[in-house]
Design a protein around this motif. Sequence first.
Motif, PDB file in Angstrom:
ATOM      1  N   THR A 194      27.197  52.084  36.023  1.00  0.00           N
ATOM      2  CA  THR A 194      26.716  51.214  35.312  1.00  0.00           C
ATOM      3  C   THR A 194      25.711  51.909  34.076  1.00  0.00           C
ATOM      4  O   THR A 194      24.922  52.805  34.402  1.00  0.00           O
ATOM      5  CB  THR A 194      25.672  50.107  36.076  1.00  0.00           C
ATOM      6  OG1 THR A 194      26.629  49.680  36.879  1.00  0.00           O
ATOM      7  CG2 THR A 194      24.792  49.260  34.898  1.00  0.00           C
ATOM      8  N   PHE A 195      25.878  51.577  32.791  1.00  0.00           N
ATOM      9  CA  PHE A 195      25.279  52.113  31.741  1.00  0.00           C
ATOM     10  C   PHE A 195      24.072  51.067  31.366  1.00  0.00           C
ATOM     11  O   PHE A 195      24.279  49.956  31.152  1.00  0.00           O
ATOM     12  CB  PHE A 195      26.088  52.308  30.531  1.00  0.00           C
ATOM     13  CG  PHE A 195      25.419  52.618  29.230  1.00  0.00           C
ATOM     14  CD1 PHE A 195      25.113  54.070  29.157  1.00  0.00           C
ATOM     15  CD2 PHE A 195      25.377  52.093  28.079  1.00  0.00           C
ATOM     16  CE1 PHE A 195      24.652  54.682  27.875  1.00  0.00           C
ATOM     17  CE2 PHE A 195      25.066  52.314  27.117  1.00  0.00           C
ATOM     18  CZ  PHE A 195      24.575  53.701  26.780  1.00  0.00           C
ATOM     19  N   VAL A 196      22.897  51.575  31.219  1.00  0.00           N
ATOM     20  CA  VAL A 196      21.941  50.811  30.858  1.00  0.00           C
ATOM     21  C   VAL A 196      21.152  51.684  29.285  1.00  0.00           C
ATOM     22  O   VAL A 196      20.664  52.747  29.736  1.00  0.00           O
ATOM     23  CB  VAL A 196      20.699  50.807  31.838  1.00  0.00           C
ATOM     24  CG1 VAL A 196      19.491  49.601  31.286  1.00  0.00           C
ATOM     25  CG2 VAL A 196      21.318  50.034  33.301  1.00  0.00           C
ATOM     26  N   LEU A 197      20.990  51.064  28.479  1.00  0.00           N
ATOM     27  CA  LEU A 197      20.145  51.490  27.311  1.00  0.00           C
ATOM     28  C   LEU A 197      18.786  50.625  27.266  1.00  0.00           C
ATOM     29  O   LEU A 197      19.240  49.365  26.654  1.00  0.00           O
ATOM     30  CB  LEU A 197      21.100  51.509  26.139  1.00  0.00           C
ATOM     31  CG  LEU A 197      20.547  52.033  24.737  1.00  0.00           C
ATOM     32  CD1 LEU A 197      20.689  53.857  24.817  1.00  0.00           C
ATOM     33  CD2 LEU A 197      21.328  51.691  23.549  1.00  0.00           C
ATOM     34  N   THR A 198      17.765  51.398  27.033  1.00  0.00           N
ATOM     35  CA  THR A 198      16.255  50.658  26.629  1.00  0.00           C
ATOM     36  C   THR A 198      15.862  51.296  25.619  1.00  0.00           C
ATOM     37  O   THR A 198      15.723  52.287  25.203  1.00  0.00           O
ATOM     38  CB  THR A 198      15.501  50.746  27.896  1.00  0.00           C
ATOM     39  OG1 THR A 198      16.103  50.373  29.009  1.00  0.00           O
ATOM     40  CG2 THR A 198      14.337  50.220  27.731  1.00  0.00           C
ATOM     41  N   ILE A 199      15.424  50.196  24.670  1.00  0.00           N
ATOM     42  CA  ILE A 199      14.854  50.500  23.366  1.00  0.00           C
ATOM     43  C   ILE A 199      13.682  49.935  22.974  1.00  0.00           C
ATOM     44  O   ILE A 199      13.040  48.726  23.595  1.00  0.00           O
ATOM     45  CB  ILE A 199      15.800  50.063  22.129  1.00  0.00           C
ATOM     46  CG1 ILE A 199      17.220  50.868  21.997  1.00  0.00           C
ATOM     47  CG2 ILE A 199      15.153  49.841  20.823  1.00  0.00           C
ATOM     48  CD1 ILE A 199      18.217  49.821  21.471  1.00  0.00           C
ATOM     49  N   THR A 200      12.628  51.025  22.781  1.00  0.00           N
ATOM     50  CA  THR A 200      11.226  50.406  22.608  1.00  0.00           C
ATOM     51  C   THR A 200      10.738  51.339  21.353  1.00  0.00           C
ATOM     52  O   THR A 200      11.339  52.239  20.857  1.00  0.00           O
ATOM     53  CB  THR A 200      10.174  51.053  23.949  1.00  0.00           C
ATOM     54  OG1 THR A 200      10.445  52.386  24.043  1.00  0.00           O
ATOM     55  CG2 THR A 200      10.800  49.940  25.097  1.00  0.00           C
ATOM     56  N   ALA A 201       9.364  50.868  20.989  1.00  0.00           N
ATOM     57  CA  ALA A 201       8.664  51.572  20.011  1.00  0.00           C
ATOM     58  C   ALA A 201       9.223  51.270  18.502  1.00  0.00           C
ATOM     59  O   ALA A 201       8.229  50.917  17.667  1.00  0.00           O
ATOM     60  CB  ALA A 201       8.795  53.182  20.160  1.00  0.00           C
ATOM     61  N   SER A 202      10.433  51.054  18.371  1.00  0.00           N
ATOM     62  CA  SER A 202      11.081  50.724  17.186  1.00  0.00           C
ATOM     63  C   SER A 202      10.807  48.980  17.086  1.00  0.00           C
ATOM     64  O   SER A 202      11.036  48.305  15.938  1.00  0.00           O
ATOM     65  CB  SER A 202      12.194  51.129  16.788  1.00  0.00           C
ATOM     66  OG  SER A 202      13.237  50.703  17.761  1.00  0.00           O
TER      67      SER A 202
END
Length: 264
Positions: A194-202
């Motif tokens: 399983t691939f999980v991508l988490t984006i924060t700050a932007s």
Amino acid sequence: MDLNTIDEVAGALDAGAWRPGDGWLAGGTYLFSEPQPHLRRLRDLTTLGWPALTETTDGLEIAATCTIAELDAYGPPLFGQCCDAFLASFKIQYVATVGGNICAALPAGPMTSLVAALDGSCTIEAWSGERRRVAAVDFVTGDGITVLSPGEFLRSVFLPRSALAARSAFRRGSLHTLGRSAALVIGRVDADGTFVLTITASTRRPVQLRSATVPSAAALRSRLSDLFRPDDLWLDDVHGLAAWRRHLTLRYAGEVRDELAATP
């Protein structure tokens, strides 16, 4: 900074019912960094004596009062990368707390990035003792906004063993060498692929993408375009324009995907 409106500092649960003007105190590095004219009484969470870190067979429990230094010393590389994203002196890291950073709900808060990326589960407690759980990725809902109701505080965050054991990749960028994070992207691949991508700050709140396998570069870019369709999701301030943050985020997401796809 002196908070000259404070009349009393009390134990977290020793001050009776929650009332207007109350505020929770842990490390206080953010609380004392700017005026808080709405506060009259501080309720000190450190008086509850929670253990900073508790390992179980299922994962890791991080108390809200755990300091950044304590978390950094725990060991996993991703922990250290997120702790270093503070760009704070060692004096701050020995006082600032994991829970304080998450509850401040700053888009650039690296503890929010860490616990969201590792599928954390937040235990929220009210002064009355009632508890509820919220996924870490859903705890921060906007710039400076959380799901906490008046009288509630963050008790702890639980990170599951499966996420802690996953392979991870980290990218962070800012407008200046020692500036606040403008984009922070964390990817991980679990044992089952399983691939999980988490984006924060932007973005004003954490954004997460999941896939049963590591997607192709084109598929990832397409899915991110769909996720980022609301233009008001992007942060736009003195630390970076929205268009630049979006460009940086897409670039980092691609780099994270490539790194994880290439690592067996």
